[in-house]
Motif scaffolding. Sequence first.
Motif, PDB file in Angstrom:
ATOM      1  N   ALA A 141       0.829  -1.051  -0.042  1.00  0.00           N
ATOM      2  CA  ALA A 141      -0.041   0.184  -0.021  1.00  0.00           C
ATOM      3  C   ALA A 141       0.909   1.147   0.100  1.00  0.00           C
ATOM      4  CB  ALA A 141      -1.009   0.049   1.071  1.00  0.00           C
ATOM      5  N   ALA A 142       1.869   1.155   0.768  1.00  0.00           N
ATOM      6  CA  ALA A 142       2.754   2.407   0.898  1.00  0.00           C
ATOM      7  C   ALA A 142       3.684   2.587  -0.438  1.00  0.00           C
ATOM      8  CB  ALA A 142       3.723   2.337   1.799  1.00  0.00           C
ATOM      9  N   ASP A 143       4.053   1.722  -1.013  1.00  0.00           N
ATOM     10  CA  ASP A 143       4.762   1.648  -2.364  1.00  0.00           C
ATOM     11  C   ASP A 143       3.597   2.075  -3.500  1.00  0.00           C
ATOM     12  OD1 ASP A 143       6.908   0.843  -1.211  1.00  0.00           O
ATOM     13  OD2 ASP A 143       6.891  -1.320  -1.984  1.00  0.00           O
ATOM     14  N   ALA A 144       2.346   1.797  -3.332  1.00  0.00           N
ATOM     15  CA  ALA A 144       1.514   2.260  -4.373  1.00  0.00           C
ATOM     16  C   ALA A 144       1.380   3.704  -4.096  1.00  0.00           C
ATOM     17  CB  ALA A 144       0.220   1.428  -4.310  1.00  0.00           C
ATOM     18  N   ALA A 145       1.252   4.023  -3.135  1.00  0.00           N
ATOM     19  CA  ALA A 145       0.898   5.547  -2.652  1.00  0.00           C
ATOM     20  C   ALA A 145       2.023   6.238  -3.226  1.00  0.00           C
ATOM     21  CB  ALA A 145       0.652   5.697  -1.306  1.00  0.00           C
ATOM     22  N   THR A 146       3.288   5.714  -2.746  1.00  0.00           N
ATOM     23  CA  THR A 146       4.422   6.381  -3.305  1.00  0.00           C
ATOM     24  C   THR A 146       4.697   6.800  -4.591  1.00  0.00           C
ATOM     25  OG1 THR A 146       5.831   5.598  -1.365  1.00  0.00           O
ATOM     26  CG2 THR A 146       7.220   6.337  -3.170  1.00  0.00           C
ATOM     27  N   ARG A 147       4.128   5.997  -5.507  1.00  0.00           N
ATOM     28  CA  ARG A 147       4.138   6.198  -6.955  1.00  0.00           C
ATOM     29  C   ARG A 147       3.347   7.279  -7.427  1.00  0.00           C
ATOM     30  NH1 ARG A 147       4.586   0.591  -6.938  1.00  0.00           N
ATOM     31  NH2 ARG A 147       2.472   0.082  -6.951  1.00  0.00           N
ATOM     32  N   VAL A 148       2.244   7.475  -6.551  1.00  0.00           N
ATOM     33  CA  VAL A 148       1.505   8.912  -6.796  1.00  0.00           C
ATOM     34  C   VAL A 148       2.157  10.050  -5.946  1.00  0.00           C
ATOM     35  CG1 VAL A 148      -0.821   9.748  -6.507  1.00  0.00           C
ATOM     36  CG2 VAL A 148      -0.509   7.109  -7.253  1.00  0.00           C
ATOM     37  N   ALA A 149       2.420   9.816  -5.044  1.00  0.00           N
ATOM     38  CA  ALA A 149       2.777  10.990  -4.006  1.00  0.00           C
ATOM     39  C   ALA A 149       4.102  10.783  -3.605  1.00  0.00           C
ATOM     40  CB  ALA A 149       2.040  10.934  -2.998  1.00  0.00           C
ATOM     41  N   PRO A 150       5.104  10.791  -4.493  1.00  0.00           N
ATOM     42  CA  PRO A 150       6.781  10.522  -4.123  1.00  0.00           C
ATOM     43  C   PRO A 150       7.361  11.165  -3.301  1.00  0.00           C
ATOM     44  CG  PRO A 150       6.580  11.496  -6.583  1.00  0.00           C
ATOM     45  CD  PRO A 150       5.162  11.105  -6.165  1.00  0.00           C
ATOM     46  N   GLY A 151       6.667  12.614  -3.055  1.00  0.00           N
ATOM     47  CA  GLY A 151       7.232  13.439  -2.099  1.00  0.00           C
ATOM     48  C   GLY A 151       6.983  12.874  -0.593  1.00  0.00           C
ATOM     49  N   LEU A 152       6.037  12.135  -0.387  1.00  0.00           N
ATOM     50  CA  LEU A 152       5.848  11.590   0.821  1.00  0.00           C
ATOM     51  C   LEU A 152       6.025  10.300   1.217  1.00  0.00           C
ATOM     52  CD1 LEU A 152       1.895  12.726   1.035  1.00  0.00           C
ATOM     53  CD2 LEU A 152       3.826  14.059   1.720  1.00  0.00           C
ATOM     54  N   ALA A 153       7.210   9.938   0.404  1.00  0.00           N
ATOM     55  CA  ALA A 153       7.958   8.499   0.436  1.00  0.00           C
ATOM     56  C   ALA A 153       8.244   8.370   1.635  1.00  0.00           C
ATOM     57  CB  ALA A 153       8.794   8.556  -0.582  1.00  0.00           C
ATOM     58  N   PRO A 154       9.304   9.093   2.706  1.00  0.00           N
ATOM     59  CA  PRO A 154       9.569   8.743   3.726  1.00  0.00           C
ATOM     60  C   PRO A 154       8.630   8.536   4.756  1.00  0.00           C
ATOM     61  CG  PRO A 154      10.854  10.682   2.876  1.00  0.00           C
ATOM     62  CD  PRO A 154       9.413  10.447   2.044  1.00  0.00           C
ATOM     63  N   GLN A 155       7.567   9.438   4.809  1.00  0.00           N
ATOM     64  CA  GLN A 155       6.299   9.187   5.768  1.00  0.00           C
ATOM     65  C   GLN A 155       5.749   7.903   5.596  1.00  0.00           C
ATOM     66  OE1 GLN A 155       7.133  11.823   3.910  1.00  0.00           O
ATOM     67  NE2 GLN A 155       6.463  13.627   4.965  1.00  0.00           N
ATOM     68  N   LEU A 156       5.316   7.529   4.293  1.00  0.00           N
ATOM     69  CA  LEU A 156       4.654   6.253   4.046  1.00  0.00           C
ATOM     70  C   LEU A 156       5.379   4.881   4.234  1.00  0.00           C
ATOM     71  CD1 LEU A 156       3.307   7.407   0.343  1.00  0.00           C
ATOM     72  CD2 LEU A 156       1.851   6.721   2.178  1.00  0.00           C
ATOM     73  N   SER A 157       6.726   5.273   3.933  1.00  0.00           N
ATOM     74  CA  SER A 157       7.606   3.940   4.507  1.00  0.00           C
ATOM     75  C   SER A 157       7.690   3.931   5.947  1.00  0.00           C
ATOM     76  CB  SER A 157       8.931   4.360   3.894  1.00  0.00           C
ATOM     77  OG  SER A 157       9.917   3.154   4.190  1.00  0.00           O
ATOM     78  N   ALA A 158       7.720   4.946   6.846  1.00  0.00           N
ATOM     79  CA  ALA A 158       7.911   4.859   8.063  1.00  0.00           C
ATOM     80  C   ALA A 158       6.370   4.368   8.686  1.00  0.00           C
ATOM     81  CB  ALA A 158       7.936   6.306   8.757  1.00  0.00           C
ATOM     82  N   TYR A 159       5.290   5.006   8.068  1.00  0.00           N
ATOM     83  CA  TYR A 159       4.045   4.347   8.605  1.00  0.00           C
ATOM     84  C   TYR A 159       3.799   2.867   8.518  1.00  0.00           C
ATOM     85  CZ  TYR A 159       2.781   9.419   9.704  1.00  0.00           C
ATOM     86  OH  TYR A 159       2.468  10.463  10.108  1.00  0.00           O
ATOM     87  N   ALA A 160       4.213   2.561   7.166  1.00  0.00           N
ATOM     88  CA  ALA A 160       4.046   1.091   6.792  1.00  0.00           C
ATOM     89  C   ALA A 160       4.982   0.274   7.823  1.00  0.00           C
ATOM     90  CB  ALA A 160       4.607   0.734   5.377  1.00  0.00           C
ATOM     91  N   GLU A 161       5.931   0.694   8.229  1.00  0.00           N
ATOM     92  CA  GLU A 161       7.029  -0.193   8.897  1.00  0.00           C
ATOM     93  C   GLU A 161       6.330  -0.111  10.610  1.00  0.00           C
ATOM     94  OE1 GLU A 161      10.171  -2.308  10.586  1.00  0.00           O
ATOM     95  OE2 GLU A 161       9.748  -1.905   8.477  1.00  0.00           O
TER      96      GLU A 161
END
Length: 208
Positions: A150-170
């Motif tokens: 889910a985080a990877d899919a969202a990152t492809r749409v909002a790459p600027g939020l990649a660090p937060q998405l990765s941290a929340y998934a972890e």
Amino acid sequence: MLSCEVPLTPDQGEARDWLLKELAKGEYGEIRGPIVGFVKNLIDDFFELLSWKGQGAPPISLILAILAIIVIAALVIVLILNPIRLARRRKSGAVFEEETSAPQVQASFDEAVAAQDWNLAYVWAYRLMVLGLDDHDIVSSTPGLTAREAADAATRVAPGLAPQLSAYAESFDQVRYGRAAVSRDEVDALRSFTPVLLDLCSHAKDES
């Protein structure tokens, strides 16, 4: 002249049992075949050599054999076994185990907050975020979708939020499986982050 002697070691029986107990851990379940068997044989050979009871100082060949066994075993553990253990620990878990609806997830989140169960509230908050991504056709919130996917899919749409998405998934994986705990502030941060993410997803969809 310096004599060549085998250095003093801890109790050999305890040391051998400790090493074999390490290899018996569940993390090695998928590789319990030739690699683990090879390491166990090295351990047995090592302690057999240590139990050498010949007269006088042990031969240089014996000492070199011991050192070779130590080096080989260390390389196998560091280069093969540890990466496998880390990969298993990093494996992301499913966000949903069964089909559910947004009202049900929201109600479960509210109940967890009312009970001040912040770990459970965090899990439901992440699920609410995933359902929002589903509404924007970023993911399909079917059972089996992992937090990392889910985080990877969202990152492809909002790459600027990649660090937060990765941290929340972890954090979801850590909290979901009891390896970590979170506070109310962390739950609030995830809930505040979700509308920001979904707004970016909405804009990206409009621009496509």
